[in-house]
Design a protein around this motif. Structure first.
Motif, PDB file in Angstrom:
ATOM      1  N   UNK A 167     -62.865-100.201 -37.584  1.00 42.21           N
ATOM      2  CA  UNK A 167     -61.642 -99.440 -37.295  1.00 42.21           C
ATOM      3  C   UNK A 167     -62.014 -98.013 -36.887  1.00 42.21           C
ATOM      4  N   UNK A 168     -61.408 -97.564 -35.778  1.00 44.63           N
ATOM      5  CA  UNK A 168     -61.764 -96.263 -35.194  1.00 44.63           C
ATOM      6  C   UNK A 168     -61.503 -95.113 -36.184  1.00 44.63           C
ATOM      7  N   UNK A 169     -62.502 -94.274 -36.342  1.00 45.43           N
ATOM      8  CA  UNK A 169     -62.362 -93.074 -37.173  1.00 45.43           C
ATOM      9  C   UNK A 169     -62.722 -93.268 -38.632  1.00 45.43           C
ATOM     10  N   UNK A 206     -68.935 -95.342 -38.623  1.00 44.23           N
ATOM     11  CA  UNK A 206     -70.258 -94.708 -38.748  1.00 44.23           C
ATOM     12  C   UNK A 206     -71.347 -95.765 -38.925  1.00 44.23           C
ATOM     13  N   UNK A 207     -71.062 -96.756 -39.793  1.00 44.99           N
ATOM     14  CA  UNK A 207     -72.054 -97.808 -40.058  1.00 44.99           C
ATOM     15  C   UNK A 207     -72.294 -98.630 -38.793  1.00 44.99           C
ATOM     16  N   UNK A 208     -71.200 -99.033 -38.139  1.00 43.86           N
ATOM     17  CA  UNK A 208     -71.306 -99.896 -36.948  1.00 43.86           C
ATOM     18  C   UNK A 208     -72.040 -99.172 -35.816  1.00 43.86           C
ATOM     19  N   UNK A 209     -71.688 -97.904 -35.608  1.00 45.25           N
ATOM     20  CA  UNK A 209     -72.315 -97.165 -34.506  1.00 45.25           C
ATOM     21  C   UNK A 209     -73.796 -96.906 -34.774  1.00 45.25           C
ATOM     22  N   UNK A 210     -74.150 -96.741 -36.043  1.00 48.75           N
ATOM     23  CA  UNK A 210     -75.565 -96.551 -36.387  1.00 48.75           C
ATOM     24  C   UNK A 210     -76.349 -97.838 -36.108  1.00 48.75           C
ATOM     25  N   UNK A 233     -64.655-100.927 -31.408  1.00 47.59           N
ATOM     26  CA  UNK A 233     -63.630-100.232 -32.189  1.00 47.59           C
ATOM     27  C   UNK A 233     -62.231-100.791 -31.996  1.00 47.59           C
ATOM     28  N   UNK A 234     -61.470-100.858 -33.093  1.00 53.16           N
ATOM     29  CA  UNK A 234     -60.063-101.267 -33.072  1.00 53.16           C
ATOM     30  C   UNK A 234     -59.253-100.224 -33.828  1.00 53.16           C
ATOM     31  N   UNK A 235     -58.017 -99.966 -33.365  1.00 55.74           N
ATOM     32  CA  UNK A 235     -57.162 -99.039 -34.104  1.00 55.74           C
ATOM     33  C   UNK A 235     -56.578 -99.692 -35.347  1.00 55.74           C
ATOM     34  N   UNK A 238     -58.896-106.270 -35.680  1.00 60.27           N
ATOM     35  CA  UNK A 238     -60.342-106.464 -35.876  1.00 60.27           C
ATOM     36  C   UNK A 238     -60.606-107.809 -36.571  1.00 60.27           C
ATOM     37  N   UNK A 239     -59.768-108.136 -37.551  1.00 58.56           N
ATOM     38  CA  UNK A 239     -59.887-109.437 -38.241  1.00 58.56           C
ATOM     39  C   UNK A 239     -59.656-110.561 -37.237  1.00 58.56           C
TER      40      UNK A 239
END
Ligand code: GLN
Length: 262
Positions: A150-152, A157-161, A173-175, A180-181
């Motif tokens: 989820x965005x923000x 942080x974990x996913x982008x790393x 990313x999903x709002x 996302x599910x």
């Protein structure tokens, strides 16, 4: 011309008096309510903390907690919905007074807003489709895979790393957490990173769609946020939080929303 101004100001003063008297009347009959109404911003795809009922009202543990704190401290609250990455900007711009959104009181965010004492310990977990037998933990993710977040959020942080380190192909990313599910369900992504109690609640509401694999990826604690420097409101929130924790209301709400064991 002068008479006109005089007449208008008399009417205005009369109006102010009527409104003033009405306000006094209602506070006399109430429970010492200060009459303050604070706008509480949240992101409502985060059950059981922040969600919506069948009529579309914003409900959840955070809303009950805010209502209990407000009642204890003699103010009122109204809830408004934002995307998660719009919550801190809403506080900063003054469009919202409070954020109650299962928000991690992280050091990074403390540079932007002020947080109450923390009220719930949580952490990010990895989830995959219920019938996926190849991914059993974050270590099993491979460089061809897509992972939703989820965005923000802390999951971002974990996913982008993971993406930066080349451990996955793409962090997506999903709002809204429900989208996302759904992306895991359709196979658009291989896995989802999200807070554990919320992932458990999605599993509870929609059995056999997703499952949690492996241990917590991170740990974090939720706090209620206010605009930086708004100590007057923060003091009320902390005082109310302490009172509702001490009088048992907090534990009742954990029980009500199925969070007592999570
Ligand atoms: N706890 C996570 C965070 O603070 C996610 C919160 C949410 O999605 N409501 O980043």
């Amino acid at each position: 011309m002068k008479n006109w101004i005089k007449k208008i100001s008399i009417v205005c003063m009369a109006l102010i008096m009527v409104v003033g008297v009405t306000a006094c009347g209602s506070s006399d009959s109430g429970s010492g309510d200060s009459g303050e109404v604070y706008t509480v911003a949240t992101e409502p795809t985060f059950p059981p903390f922040d969600t919506t009922d069948e009529e579309g009202n914003i409900v959840g543990f955070d809303m009950d907690l805010m209502n209990a704190i407000a009642e204890d401290q003699g103010f009122s609250v109204e809830f408004v919905s934002y995307n998660f990455d719009g919550l801190i900007p809403a506080l900063q711009s003054g469009n919202a007074d409070i954020v109650a959104a299962g928000m991690w009181a992280s050091d990074e965010r403390k540079a932007e807003v002020d947080f109450s004492e923390t009220y719930f310990d949580s952490g990010v977990v990895l989830a995959v489709a219920d019938d996926n037998n190849t991914i059993n933990s974050v270590e099993d993710l491979t460089s061809d895979m897509k992972v939703a977040y989820q965005v923000g959020t802390s999951s971002m942080d974990v996913a982008q790393q993971l993406e930066e380190e080349g451990k996955i192909a793409e962090a997506v990313g999903f709002d809204k957490v429900n989208d996302a599910v759904q992306a895991v369900n359709t196979g658009a992504v291989d896995a989802l990173l999200n807070d554990k109690p919320v992932t458990l609640e999605y599993m509870n509401q929609q059995p056999d769609i997703i499952k949690i694999v492996g241990e917590n990826v991170t740990t974090e604690s939720y706090g209620i946020a206010v605009q930086k420097g708004n100590t007057e409101l923060l003091d009320k929130i902390n005082a109310g939080l302490k009172n509702v924790q001490e009088d048992g209301t907090f534990d009742e709400l954990l029980e009500k929303w199925g969070l007592a064991e999570k």
